[in-house]
Design a protein around this motif. Structure first.
Motif, PDB file in Angstrom:
ATOM      1  N   ASP A 104       0.835  -1.100  -0.034  1.00 14.90           N
ATOM      2  CA  ASP A 104      -0.080   0.324  -0.092  1.00 14.90           C
ATOM      3  C   ASP A 104       0.829   1.238  -0.004  1.00 14.90           C
ATOM      4  O   ASP A 104       0.534   2.231   0.432  1.00 14.90           O
ATOM      5  N   ASP A 106       2.932   4.047  -2.554  1.00  9.85           N
ATOM      6  CA  ASP A 106       3.349   4.303  -4.139  1.00  9.85           C
ATOM      7  C   ASP A 106       4.852   4.424  -4.175  1.00  9.85           C
ATOM      8  O   ASP A 106       5.368   4.254  -4.913  1.00  9.85           O
ATOM      9  N   ARG A 107       5.291   4.766  -3.257  1.00  9.73           N
ATOM     10  CA  ARG A 107       6.744   5.246  -3.070  1.00  9.73           C
ATOM     11  C   ARG A 107       7.441   4.730  -1.550  1.00  9.73           C
ATOM     12  O   ARG A 107       6.904   5.080  -0.756  1.00  9.73           O
ATOM     13  N   ARG A 131       2.914  -1.433   5.978  1.00 14.04           N
ATOM     14  CA  ARG A 131       2.338  -0.486   5.252  1.00 14.04           C
ATOM     15  C   ARG A 131       2.609   0.826   5.839  1.00 14.04           C
ATOM     16  O   ARG A 131       2.882   1.118   7.011  1.00 14.04           O
ATOM     17  N   ASP A 139      -1.032  12.523   3.119  1.00 17.52           N
ATOM     18  CA  ASP A 139      -1.383  11.986   1.757  1.00 17.52           C
ATOM     19  C   ASP A 139      -2.244  10.708   1.907  1.00 17.52           C
ATOM     20  O   ASP A 139      -2.016   9.677   0.811  1.00 17.52           O
ATOM     21  N   THR A 142      -0.483   6.911   1.923  1.00 17.32           N
ATOM     22  CA  THR A 142       0.460   6.226   0.672  1.00 17.32           C
ATOM     23  C   THR A 142       1.709   6.356   0.979  1.00 17.32           C
ATOM     24  O   THR A 142       2.598   5.616   0.185  1.00 17.32           O
ATOM     25  N   ASP A 144       3.185   8.582  -0.855  1.00 13.49           N
ATOM     26  CA  ASP A 144       4.075   8.929  -1.796  1.00 13.49           C
ATOM     27  C   ASP A 144       4.657  10.327  -2.056  1.00 13.49           C
ATOM     28  O   ASP A 144       5.180  11.050  -3.075  1.00 13.49           O
ATOM     29  N   GLY A 150       8.007   6.054  -7.771  1.00 18.14           N
ATOM     30  CA  GLY A 150       7.285   4.773  -7.774  1.00 18.14           C
ATOM     31  C   GLY A 150       8.339   4.025  -6.765  1.00 18.14           C
ATOM     32  O   GLY A 150       9.463   4.434  -6.398  1.00 18.14           O
TER      33      GLY A 150
END
Length: 166
Positions: A104, A106-107, A131, A139, A142, A144, A150
C-alpha cells in the motif's frame, strides 16, 4: 494452470514459533522478549545476555521505520505472476530488525514510518507485512509525497538507498 505458490520456509510449525503464527491469524503482532532485561529479539531466539530461560512472546507495537529495501524482479516459480515484490528491512520501535514486504505504498523512502498489517496467503496462513502509518490528513497513508515517484525508483532517496534490484 500455474503451480501453487510456495510459502516462506519459516511457516513450518514448530514449538517456538507456533504462538507467533497463531497471533498473526488473530491480527496481533508479537515479539520474543527477555523477562529479565525486557530486550526484544527477532527471530525468536535467546537473549544475548540471559539466554532462552526467561524468553516469552509479548504484544508488540507493530510499528517501525523502513531501514532499507530491494525490489526482486527474478521470478523463482511460475506462481509468481504479480508485480515485482519489495523485500524490506524494518527496524521495529522495540529494536529488532525484521525482513518483510511493504504494501500500500506508491513510493518507499528510507526512514518512512510503517505499521503492521496482515495478509492471508492460504488457508490458515497469515503473514505480517508492513504499510505506511495511516494518519488523519496528509497523503492518505500512501507515503508517496505527491511527486509521482514509484517503489524503488530512487526519486528523492540518497544515492544507492534501498533500491538495489536483483
Amino acid at each position: 494452470m500455474s503451480a501453487p505458490r510456495p510459502f516462506p520456509g519459516d511457516l513450518a510449525p514448530d514449538r517456538v514459533d507456533e504462538e507467533f503464527w497463531r497471533a498473526c491469524r488473530e491480527g496481533r503482532y508479537l515479539l520474543f522478549r527477555c523477562g529479565r532485561c525486557d530486550r526484544a529479539v527477532w527471530p525468536a531466539g535467546g537473549c544475548p545476555e540471559h539466554g532462552m530461560a526467561d524468553m516469552e512472546w509479548c504484544e508488540a507495537s507493530g510499528r517501525g521505520t523502513l531501514h532499507t529495501w530491494t525490489v526482486v524482479h527474478q521470478r523463482y516459480a511460475t506462481s509468481f505472476d504479480d508485480p515485482p515484490a519489495n523485500v524490506a528491512l524494518v527496524e521495529l520501535d522495540e529494536g529488532p530488525l525484521v525482513h518483510t514486504t511493504v504494501v500500500d505504498a506508491d513510493r518507499l523512502r528510507i526512514g518512512m514510518r510503517l505499521e503492521v498489517a496482515f495478509q492471508e496467503i492460504g488457508p490458515d496462513v497469515v503473514l505480517p507485512v508492513f504499510r505506511p502509518v495511516r494518519e488523519v490528513g496528509g497523503d492518505g497513508g500512501t507515503g508517496d509525497g505527491g511527486d509521482g515517484g514509484g517503489v524503488g525508483d530512487g526519486v528523492g532517496d540518497p544515492p544507492g538507498a534501498g533500491n538495489l534490484s536483483t
